[in-house]
Scaffold this motif. Structure first.
Motif, PDB file in Angstrom:
ATOM      1  N   ARG A  56       0.830  -1.211   0.000  1.00  0.00           N
ATOM      2  CA  ARG A  56       0.000   0.000   0.000  1.00  0.00           C
ATOM      3  C   ARG A  56       0.869   1.267   0.000  1.00  0.00           C
ATOM      4  O   ARG A  56       0.577   2.225  -0.700  1.00  0.00           O
ATOM      5  CB  ARG A  56      -0.914  -0.033   1.226  1.00  0.00           C
ATOM      6  CG  ARG A  56      -2.017   0.951   1.190  1.00  0.00           C
ATOM      7  CD  ARG A  56      -3.020   0.667   2.283  1.00  0.00           C
ATOM      8  NE  ARG A  56      -4.020   1.719   2.298  1.00  0.00           N
ATOM      9  CZ  ARG A  56      -4.887   1.892   3.260  1.00  0.00           C
ATOM     10  NH1 ARG A  56      -4.923   1.066   4.279  1.00  0.00           N
ATOM     11  NH2 ARG A  56      -5.747   2.876   3.213  1.00  0.00           N
ATOM     12  N   VAL A  57       1.942   1.242   0.761  1.00  0.00           N
ATOM     13  CA  VAL A  57       2.871   2.377   0.781  1.00  0.00           C
ATOM     14  C   VAL A  57       3.571   2.508  -0.574  1.00  0.00           C
ATOM     15  O   VAL A  57       3.695   3.614  -1.115  1.00  0.00           O
ATOM     16  CB  VAL A  57       3.901   2.238   1.920  1.00  0.00           C
ATOM     17  CG1 VAL A  57       4.968   3.323   1.834  1.00  0.00           C
ATOM     18  CG2 VAL A  57       3.203   2.274   3.264  1.00  0.00           C
ATOM     19  N   GLU A  58       4.024   1.393  -1.123  1.00  0.00           N
ATOM     20  CA  GLU A  58       4.683   1.416  -2.431  1.00  0.00           C
ATOM     21  C   GLU A  58       3.758   1.999  -3.496  1.00  0.00           C
ATOM     22  O   GLU A  58       4.185   2.824  -4.311  1.00  0.00           O
ATOM     23  CB  GLU A  58       5.109   0.017  -2.844  1.00  0.00           C
ATOM     24  CG  GLU A  58       6.251  -0.536  -2.034  1.00  0.00           C
ATOM     25  CD  GLU A  58       6.565  -1.986  -2.374  1.00  0.00           C
ATOM     26  OE1 GLU A  58       5.991  -2.532  -3.341  1.00  0.00           O
ATOM     27  OE2 GLU A  58       7.389  -2.578  -1.662  1.00  0.00           O
ATOM     28  N   ASP A  59       2.512   1.585  -3.492  1.00  0.00           N
ATOM     29  CA  ASP A  59       1.550   2.079  -4.477  1.00  0.00           C
ATOM     30  C   ASP A  59       1.301   3.576  -4.333  1.00  0.00           C
ATOM     31  O   ASP A  59       1.245   4.312  -5.317  1.00  0.00           O
ATOM     32  CB  ASP A  59       0.222   1.324  -4.373  1.00  0.00           C
ATOM     33  CG  ASP A  59       0.333  -0.127  -4.797  1.00  0.00           C
ATOM     34  OD1 ASP A  59       1.359  -0.507  -5.423  1.00  0.00           O
ATOM     35  OD2 ASP A  59      -0.616  -0.886  -4.493  1.00  0.00           O
ATOM     36  N   MET A  60       1.167   4.043  -3.087  1.00  0.00           N
ATOM     37  CA  MET A  60       0.942   5.473  -2.855  1.00  0.00           C
ATOM     38  C   MET A  60       2.163   6.284  -3.277  1.00  0.00           C
ATOM     39  O   MET A  60       2.040   7.332  -3.909  1.00  0.00           O
ATOM     40  CB  MET A  60       0.614   5.729  -1.382  1.00  0.00           C
ATOM     41  CG  MET A  60       0.383   7.191  -1.058  1.00  0.00           C
ATOM     42  SD  MET A  60      -0.971   7.959  -1.978  1.00  0.00           S
ATOM     43  CE  MET A  60      -2.360   7.190  -1.186  1.00  0.00           C
ATOM     44  N   PHE A  61       3.344   5.800  -2.944  1.00  0.00           N
ATOM     45  CA  PHE A  61       4.568   6.504  -3.335  1.00  0.00           C
ATOM     46  C   PHE A  61       4.650   6.611  -4.854  1.00  0.00           C
ATOM     47  O   PHE A  61       4.947   7.675  -5.397  1.00  0.00           O
ATOM     48  CB  PHE A  61       5.800   5.788  -2.775  1.00  0.00           C
ATOM     49  CG  PHE A  61       7.083   6.511  -3.037  1.00  0.00           C
ATOM     50  CD1 PHE A  61       7.446   7.599  -2.277  1.00  0.00           C
ATOM     51  CD2 PHE A  61       7.936   6.114  -4.066  1.00  0.00           C
ATOM     52  CE1 PHE A  61       8.634   8.287  -2.512  1.00  0.00           C
ATOM     53  CE2 PHE A  61       9.120   6.785  -4.313  1.00  0.00           C
ATOM     54  CZ  PHE A  61       9.468   7.876  -3.542  1.00  0.00           C
ATOM     55  N   TYR A  62       4.353   5.518  -5.551  1.00  0.00           N
ATOM     56  CA  TYR A  62       4.403   5.536  -7.009  1.00  0.00           C
ATOM     57  C   TYR A  62       3.354   6.498  -7.582  1.00  0.00           C
ATOM     58  O   TYR A  62       3.636   7.242  -8.520  1.00  0.00           O
ATOM     59  CB  TYR A  62       4.205   4.138  -7.594  1.00  0.00           C
ATOM     60  CG  TYR A  62       4.390   4.137  -9.084  1.00  0.00           C
ATOM     61  CD1 TYR A  62       5.666   4.085  -9.633  1.00  0.00           C
ATOM     62  CD2 TYR A  62       3.304   4.246  -9.949  1.00  0.00           C
ATOM     63  CE1 TYR A  62       5.853   4.132 -11.000  1.00  0.00           C
ATOM     64  CE2 TYR A  62       3.474   4.287 -11.314  1.00  0.00           C
ATOM     65  CZ  TYR A  62       4.756   4.236 -11.837  1.00  0.00           C
ATOM     66  OH  TYR A  62       4.944   4.291 -13.196  1.00  0.00           O
ATOM     67  N   SER A  63       2.172   6.516  -7.014  1.00  0.00           N
ATOM     68  CA  SER A  63       1.131   7.410  -7.530  1.00  0.00           C
ATOM     69  C   SER A  63       1.512   8.881  -7.354  1.00  0.00           C
ATOM     70  O   SER A  63       1.144   9.717  -8.164  1.00  0.00           O
ATOM     71  CB  SER A  63      -0.218   7.125  -6.875  1.00  0.00           C
ATOM     72  OG  SER A  63      -0.258   7.584  -5.544  1.00  0.00           O
ATOM     73  N   LEU A  64       2.275   9.177  -6.314  1.00  0.00           N
ATOM     74  CA  LEU A  64       2.707  10.564  -6.081  1.00  0.00           C
ATOM     75  C   LEU A  64       3.923  10.957  -6.909  1.00  0.00           C
ATOM     76  O   LEU A  64       4.033  12.102  -7.355  1.00  0.00           O
ATOM     77  CB  LEU A  64       3.041  10.770  -4.603  1.00  0.00           C
ATOM     78  CG  LEU A  64       1.881  10.735  -3.625  1.00  0.00           C
ATOM     79  CD1 LEU A  64       2.403  10.755  -2.192  1.00  0.00           C
ATOM     80  CD2 LEU A  64       0.940  11.896  -3.864  1.00  0.00           C
ATOM     81  N   THR A  65       4.852  10.026  -7.091  1.00  0.00           N
ATOM     82  CA  THR A  65       6.151  10.383  -7.669  1.00  0.00           C
ATOM     83  C   THR A  65       6.450   9.745  -9.022  1.00  0.00           C
ATOM     84  O   THR A  65       7.394  10.142  -9.686  1.00  0.00           O
ATOM     85  CB  THR A  65       7.282   9.966  -6.718  1.00  0.00           C
ATOM     86  OG1 THR A  65       7.301   8.540  -6.636  1.00  0.00           O
ATOM     87  CG2 THR A  65       7.119  10.585  -5.341  1.00  0.00           C
ATOM     88  N   LYS A  66       5.697   8.720  -9.394  1.00  0.00           N
ATOM     89  CA  LYS A  66       5.964   7.919 -10.599  1.00  0.00           C
ATOM     90  C   LYS A  66       7.341   7.255 -10.515  1.00  0.00           C
ATOM     91  O   LYS A  66       7.987   6.991 -11.508  1.00  0.00           O
ATOM     92  CB  LYS A  66       5.852   8.741 -11.885  1.00  0.00           C
ATOM     93  CG  LYS A  66       4.528   9.442 -12.049  1.00  0.00           C
ATOM     94  CD  LYS A  66       3.383   8.453 -12.040  1.00  0.00           C
ATOM     95  CE  LYS A  66       2.057   9.159 -12.253  1.00  0.00           C
ATOM     96  NZ  LYS A  66       1.064   8.875 -11.250  1.00  0.00           N
ATOM     97  N   GLN A  67       7.790   6.988  -9.284  1.00  0.00           N
ATOM     98  CA  GLN A  67       9.046   6.298  -9.029  1.00  0.00           C
ATOM     99  C   GLN A  67       8.779   5.065  -8.172  1.00  0.00           C
ATOM    100  O   GLN A  67       7.842   5.050  -7.373  1.00  0.00           O
ATOM    101  CB  GLN A  67      10.029   7.200  -8.274  1.00  0.00           C
ATOM    102  CG  GLN A  67      10.458   8.433  -9.018  1.00  0.00           C
ATOM    103  CD  GLN A  67      11.352   9.307  -8.160  1.00  0.00           C
ATOM    104  OE1 GLN A  67      11.919   8.859  -7.166  1.00  0.00           O
ATOM    105  NE2 GLN A  67      11.471  10.560  -8.532  1.00  0.00           N
ATOM    106  N   GLU A  68       9.628   4.060  -8.337  1.00  0.00           N
ATOM    107  CA  GLU A  68       9.541   2.876  -7.495  1.00  0.00           C
ATOM    108  C   GLU A  68      10.186   3.183  -6.147  1.00  0.00           C
ATOM    109  O   GLU A  68      11.225   3.842  -6.079  1.00  0.00           O
ATOM    110  CB  GLU A  68      10.266   1.699  -8.150  1.00  0.00           C
ATOM    111  CG  GLU A  68       9.657   1.244  -9.466  1.00  0.00           C
ATOM    112  CD  GLU A  68       8.290   0.615  -9.293  1.00  0.00           C
ATOM    113  OE1 GLU A  68       8.074  -0.058  -8.259  1.00  0.00           O
ATOM    114  OE2 GLU A  68       7.447   0.789 -10.189  1.00  0.00           O
TER     115      GLU A  68
END
Length: 77
Positions: A56-68
C-alpha cells in the motif's frame, strides 16, 4: 514528497501503512490489550497482511512520484 523525490538528496523507504507495532502484535495474545492499545493490530498480522501493508505504501509513493520505492523498510517501534 513529490518535490523531494525529484532531488537526489533524499532516499525513501517503507515504514508500513498503518504504523502498527508489528513485533508486539505478533507476540500479544490478550484480546483485551489488542482492543485497548491503538498501536497493536486488532488481530495477529500474517505475512499476506504484512505484505499488503508494505504494498500500500509502495503504491501510494508511485502514484505521487511515478518512481519505485526502494525495497528497504523499517518496522515501526
Amino acid at each position: 514528497i513529490k518535490r523531494l523525490a525529484k532531488t537526489d538528496k533524499v532516499e525513501f523507504a517503507n515504514h508500513t501503512w498503518s504504523h502498527f507495532n508489528y513485533q508486539r502484535s505478533v507476540m500479544e495474545s490478550s484480546l483485551k490489550k489488542r482492543t485497548v492499545l491503538e498501536y497493536l493490530s486488532k488481530s495477529v498480522l500474517d505475512l499476506p497482511q504484512m505484505a499488503e501493508e508494505l504494498k500500500r505504501v509502495e503504491d501510494m509513493f508511485y502514484s505521487l512520484t511515478k518512481q519505485e520505492l526502494k525495497k528497504y523498510y523499517r518496522l515501526p517501534y
